[in-house]
Scaffold this active site. Structure first.
Site, short mmCIF file in Angstrom:
data_model
loop_
_atom_site.label_atom_id
_atom_site.label_comp_id
_atom_site.label_asym_id
_atom_site.label_seq_id
_atom_site.Cartn_x
_atom_site.Cartn_y
_atom_site.Cartn_z
N CYS A 71 0.83 -0.96 -0.07
CA CYS A 71 -0.09 0.01 0.06
C CYS A 71 0.86 1.29 0.10
CB CYS A 71 -1.01 -0.13 1.25
SG CYS A 71 -2.02 1.61 1.30
N GLY A 72 0.81 2.05 -1.13
CA GLY A 72 1.62 3.20 -1.21
C GLY A 72 1.42 4.21 -0.15
N ASN A 73 0.40 4.47 -0.16
CA ASN A 73 -0.07 5.75 0.94
C ASN A 73 0.14 5.01 2.18
OD1 ASN A 73 -1.14 7.73 -0.96
ND2 ASN A 73 -2.64 6.49 -1.51
N ASN A 162 1.34 -5.69 -6.22
CA ASN A 162 -0.09 -5.91 -6.27
C ASN A 162 -0.49 -5.58 -7.75
OD1 ASN A 162 0.05 -3.29 -5.86
ND2 ASN A 162 -1.43 -3.26 -4.25
N HIS A 164 -2.65 -4.12 -11.05
CA HIS A 164 -3.22 -2.85 -11.24
C HIS A 164 -3.69 -3.08 -12.85
CE1 HIS A 164 -2.69 -0.49 -7.65
NE2 HIS A 164 -1.57 -1.30 -7.61
N ASN A 195 -6.72 -4.25 -8.63
CA ASN A 195 -7.04 -2.90 -8.44
C ASN A 195 -7.27 -2.11 -9.88
OD1 ASN A 195 -6.22 -2.38 -5.52
ND2 ASN A 195 -4.43 -3.63 -6.30
N GLU A 213 -10.44 -0.22 -5.48
CA GLU A 213 -9.29 -0.79 -4.72
C GLU A 213 -9.86 -2.36 -4.54
OE1 GLU A 213 -6.29 0.04 -2.16
OE2 GLU A 213 -6.84 2.13 -2.33
N CYS A 222 -4.64 6.09 -4.12
CA CYS A 222 -4.03 4.89 -4.06
C CYS A 222 -2.65 4.80 -4.69
CB CYS A 222 -4.67 3.71 -5.02
SG CYS A 222 -3.99 2.13 -5.06
N GLY A 225 -1.35 2.18 -6.96
CA GLY A 225 -2.15 2.51 -8.45
C GLY A 225 -1.36 3.80 -8.91
#
Length: 278
Positions: A71-73, A162, A164, A195, A213, A222, A225
């Site tokens: 999870c980038g954020n 993940n 996308h 995603n 998501e 995201c 993303g």
């Protein structure tokens, strides 16, 4: 259980310091705390844990209880928490994730607390077997038609640890994300679901993104993303390698570096702390 609510560009999670707390059933806990009516309210649960190979380890669970690789954020907020709460004492740290070990640069404000984090998200994985997708294993999926209901979308796919699926649209704010998002997320092409990013090109250096998501529905931002979108924009010749992505919850500065890695810079904010009786 003690927790901290944090958000990065509006992508909000409940964070638990597993240097001090023990979470026995993170799937059940994620479902409970994420509920915005009967829980704390979030896009999911993130555990900040000790690591044998990095400064910290992150495990991330969506609001439906499913675990995601990255999870980038969320990873930016993990870095902020680790620094602000004394788990680490340096401005460049490493974090172990399901997508590998990432390096993060921390930028503090006048109060000495972290305001912004730059993450080396690593290189995009572009073949079907890496995403993963059905089809020829070593083939890239760039501007390939996909039929959904009575519509055909041209998709560009990538993995940032993940999966996308990126789709370019003319007016992203008017687009029916809630209609097509779940259909593409669960499309048979994606054995681990995906995603889905819907993207409007504003200029050669600016885009606007909405994300459906996997396991959470539409979220305000995201980071993985946005990284996949950066790669998709360049692969389709639509933007430069450095762009500003204006997501619903805030802006992310993105760059596909000459070293092949994608770099993301964005905010990390602590909202509140508390305790919940599980």
């Amino acid at each position: 259980m003690k927790f901290t609510k944090m958000q990065g560009a509006g992508n909000d999670y409940v964070y638990v310091n597993c240097f001090e707390e023990v979470v026995h059933d993170p799937t059940a806990v994620a479902i409970k705390v994420s509920n915005r009516n009967f829980g704390i309210g979030s896009d999911g649960l993130i555990l900040i844990m000790p690591s044998q190979v990095a400064d910290v380890r992150m495990r991330m669970f969506n609001s439906d209880g499913s675990e995601s690789e990255m999870c980038g954020n969320g990873i930016r907020c993990v870095a902020k928490y680790a620094y602000d709460h004394g788990i680490v004492a340096k401005k460049e740290i490493t974090a172990e994730t399901g997508a590998g070990i990432l390096t993060l640069q921390l930028f503090a404000g006048a109060d000495g607390k972290v305001e912004k984090v730059r993450v080396n998200m690593g290189p995009p994985r572009l073949t079907r077997k890496e995403i993963p997708m059905l089809g020829e294993p070593d083939e890239r999926v760039v501007n390939v038609p996909l039929n959904v209901l009575h519509s055909t979308f041209n998709i560009t796919c990538a993995s940032m640890g993940n999966p996308h699926c990126v789709i370019f649209v003319d007016d992203v704010d008017a687009f029916q994300v809630e209609k097509y998002g779940p259909l593409i997320e669960n499309h048979e092409l994606f054995p681990r679901r995906t995603n889905v990013e819907f993207v409007q090109i504003v200029s050669r250096t600016e885009v606007r993104q909405r994300t459906w998501e996997r396991g959470a529905g539409e979220t305000l931002a995201c980071g993985t993303g946005s990284s996949a979108v950066t790669a998709a924009c360049v692969l389709n010749g639509l933007t430069e390698k450095r762009i500003l992505n204006r997501l619903t919850g805030g802006d992310l500065e993105m760059e596909w570096g000459e070293d092949g890695n994608i770099y993301m810079t964005g905010p990390a904010v602590e909202v509140f702390t508390g305790e919940i009786n599980l």
